[in-house]
Design a protein around this motif. Structure first.
Motif: not given
Length: 87
Positions: A4, A23, A27, A31, A33, A50-54, A67, A82
């Motif tokens: 994250e 996204f 993308s 990913f 958000v 904001l929390t971006v996760s992969c 994003l 990202i």
């Protein structure tokens, strides 16, 4: 496993604004958000976090995504590039 990234977005509008974050279509699909929908403070106010996760689901490589934070009432958007390097 995934990771994250926390992004603090400074408000840019003169008034409180609803936002929609997501996204771009080109993308990598790993990913996401959160929160994807919310209300941003007015300029000079508190940041929006904001929390971006992969979540690569076993894949490896360099994944990239765009994003986009859409501010429809202001007819503007904020964009971030990202990149996640997954081993």
């Amino acid at each position: 496993s995934g990771g994250e990234l926390v992004i603090d977005v400074a408000p840019v509008c003169m008034t409180f604004e609803d936002y929609f974050a997501g996204f771009s279509a080109d993308s990598h699909p790993s990913f996401a958000v959160s929160p994807a929908i919310g209300r941003m403070d007015r300029r000079g106010g508190e940041v929006t976090t904001l929390t971006v996760s992969c979540n690569p689901q076993g894949q490896a490589g360099s994944f990239s995504g765009g994003l986009v934070i859409n501010l429809p009432e202001d007819n503007s958007k904020i964009c971030y590039k990202i990149t996640a390097n997954v081993f």
